[in-house]
Write a protein that holds these residues in place. Sequence first.
Motif, PDB file in Angstrom:
ATOM      1  N   GLU A 104     -19.654  18.865   0.334  1.00 21.26           N
ATOM      2  CA  GLU A 104     -20.450  18.363   1.449  1.00 21.26           C
ATOM      3  C   GLU A 104     -21.946  18.526   1.121  1.00 21.26           C
ATOM      4  O   GLU A 104     -22.331  19.452   0.402  1.00 21.26           O
ATOM      5  N   GLU A 160     -24.282  19.728   2.836  1.00 21.18           N
ATOM      6  CA  GLU A 160     -24.827  21.038   3.232  1.00 21.18           C
ATOM      7  C   GLU A 160     -24.607  22.065   2.121  1.00 21.18           C
ATOM      8  O   GLU A 160     -25.495  22.853   1.808  1.00 21.18           O
ATOM      9  N   ASP A 166     -15.955  13.214   0.881  1.00 21.06           N
ATOM     10  CA  ASP A 166     -15.548  12.906   2.253  1.00 21.06           C
ATOM     11  C   ASP A 166     -16.379  11.784   2.870  1.00 21.06           C
ATOM     12  O   ASP A 166     -16.021  11.224   3.890  1.00 21.06           O
ATOM     13  N   HIS A 167     -17.530  11.500   2.270  1.00 18.90           N
ATOM     14  CA  HIS A 167     -18.362  10.398   2.795  1.00 18.90           C
ATOM     15  C   HIS A 167     -18.623   9.411   1.665  1.00 18.90           C
ATOM     16  O   HIS A 167     -19.733   8.935   1.494  1.00 18.90           O
ATOM     17  N   GLU A 219       0.824  -1.206   0.000  1.00 17.87           N
ATOM     18  CA  GLU A 219       0.000   0.000   0.000  1.00 17.87           C
ATOM     19  C   GLU A 219       0.860   1.258   0.000  1.00 17.87           C
ATOM     20  O   GLU A 219       0.417   2.330   0.397  1.00 17.87           O
ATOM     21  N   ASP A 227      -9.271  25.714  -5.571  1.00 17.35           N
ATOM     22  CA  ASP A 227      -8.423  25.288  -4.432  1.00 17.35           C
ATOM     23  C   ASP A 227      -8.843  23.946  -3.874  1.00 17.35           C
ATOM     24  O   ASP A 227      -8.124  23.376  -3.063  1.00 17.35           O
ATOM     25  N   CYS A 228     -10.017  23.463  -4.240  1.00 21.45           N
ATOM     26  CA  CYS A 228     -10.410  22.197  -3.642  1.00 21.45           C
ATOM     27  C   CYS A 228     -10.027  21.062  -4.580  1.00 21.45           C
ATOM     28  O   CYS A 228      -9.955  21.252  -5.786  1.00 21.45           O
ATOM     29  N   ASP A 229      -9.740  19.904  -4.002  1.00 18.71           N
ATOM     30  CA  ASP A 229      -9.341  18.800  -4.873  1.00 18.71           C
ATOM     31  C   ASP A 229     -10.305  17.630  -4.775  1.00 18.71           C
ATOM     32  O   ASP A 229     -10.026  16.558  -5.266  1.00 18.71           O
ATOM     33  N   VAL A 246     -10.145  13.984  -6.684  1.00 20.39           N
ATOM     34  CA  VAL A 246     -10.131  12.707  -5.976  1.00 20.39           C
ATOM     35  C   VAL A 246     -11.301  11.845  -6.443  1.00 20.39           C
ATOM     36  O   VAL A 246     -11.135  10.673  -6.786  1.00 20.39           O
ATOM     37  N   LYS A 304      -1.206  16.904  -9.099  1.00 21.00           N
ATOM     38  CA  LYS A 304      -2.206  16.372 -10.012  1.00 21.00           C
ATOM     39  C   LYS A 304      -2.623  17.421 -11.022  1.00 21.00           C
ATOM     40  O   LYS A 304      -3.575  18.160 -10.831  1.00 21.00           O
TER      41      LYS A 304
END
Lengths: 220, 150
Positions: free
Chosen positions: A127, A129, A145-146, A28, A171-173, A177, A37
Motif C-alpha cells: 500500500e 502508506e 490493490d489499486h 473466465e 506471507d504476502c502474495d 500477483v 504458487k
Amino acid sequence: MKIEPKIVLSILFISSLLGLTYNYFSPEGILIFPEQKTLKPANDSLFYSSSQDSSEIKNIDTGKQNEVQKNNKIEEKSHEISLKNDKEKSITKNDTKKNIQTEPLSINLKQAYTLYKKNVLFIDAREPEDYKAAHIKNAINIPMDHFDDYEYMLKKIDKDQQIVTYCAGSDCDLSIVLGNVMFDEGYKKLYVFFGGWNDWQKAKYPIESSGNKNEKNILK
Amino acid sequence: MKKIFSNKYFLLLCRIIIGFIFIYAGMEKISNPAEFAIAINNYKLFPFSLINIAALILPWIEVTAGILLIFGIKVKENAFIISSLLGIFTIAIIISLFRGLNIDCGCFGTLSGTKIGIQKLIENILMLLAGILLIYFGGGSISLNSKSSD
C-alpha cells in the motif's frame, strides 16, 4: 420454526453443482484447486556469471540482436561440456529457451541484493502508506490493490529490463500477483523477492523513507 | 410488536430486500470469480486450497437462495442459509477488524471496492436480524408455497 435439513442440503448441493458446472463452461473459469504458487527459484548464474547481462539489457537500443548473440555464446560455452555431441542447432534452441522465462522467478535476499547493486528496478507492491513509511532504496510503488490506478506507470518501464517485485514478506502474495500480471503484460525478466520488506530491513540493506518519487526513478 | 414483524407485507418486504441484495452480490461475484477468490484470500481465514471452491460455490448459493426467497419458496430454509452466510461474513469482518486488516470487503464482488469497516458490520447485522425474523415467522402468506412454509 421447523427447518428441514434435507431441503437446506439439497439447495446447497444444487447451487454448488450449478457453480461448478458454470465454471467449467465459463471462459473466465478458474481452477477448482488453485496451484500453490511456488515460483521456480532463479539460477544464481543469471546474476553472477554474466554481469554484463544487465548492463547490456539496459542499452537495448544499441543493437539488440548482437547482445542476444553474445549471451548465447556465453551460455553455449558452459553447455558445450554437457552437450558435446549435440548438433549446434539443438544447442542454440536450448539456449533460446533458457533465455526466455516462462514465468516470474523467485529470488532470495542475496540475489535481491546483487540485483539491487546493479541498479535493477525494484517495485514495491504494498500500500502507498507502507511505501511512504519506508521502502527499499530507489524502489518505485505500484500497489497491487489499486493496480488500475497505477497501471499507467508500466508504460514508462521498458519491457526488456530486469524487474524485481516485493511486498511485506513471505506471507504476502502481492508481489507474486504483481509479478504475474506484469509478466502477462510482456515483462519477461521478472523476479519476485519473497523475503520482501521484512528480510531487507532485517539485513539492514539500504532503505529510504520518502514520498512517491516514482516517476523520477523510472526515468533514471 | 410481534404483529408488526409477522405482518405478511413486512415479511414480503424483508424477503424482497434481502433477496435482491443477495442476487446482486452473487451475480457480481459470478462474473469475476478470480477477483472474488483474491478477496477471500485477503481475509487470510481460509486454507489456500479451498479458496477457489468457495469463490465458485458461494455466489451461486447466494443467488439461488435469493431467488427462492423472493418467490417465497421454502422461505425458512433459504432464510436459514442466508443467515448462516451472513453470520460467517460478520464473524470474518469482526476478526479482520480486530487484526487491523485494511482490505476490500468483497461483499459485492470487487467492483464496489468498499473496505471492511463498522458500516459493513452494521449492514450485515441488520440483514442478519431480518434473516432470523424470516426463519422464525416464515415467508408470510404472500409466497408460492405459503402452506408448507407455515
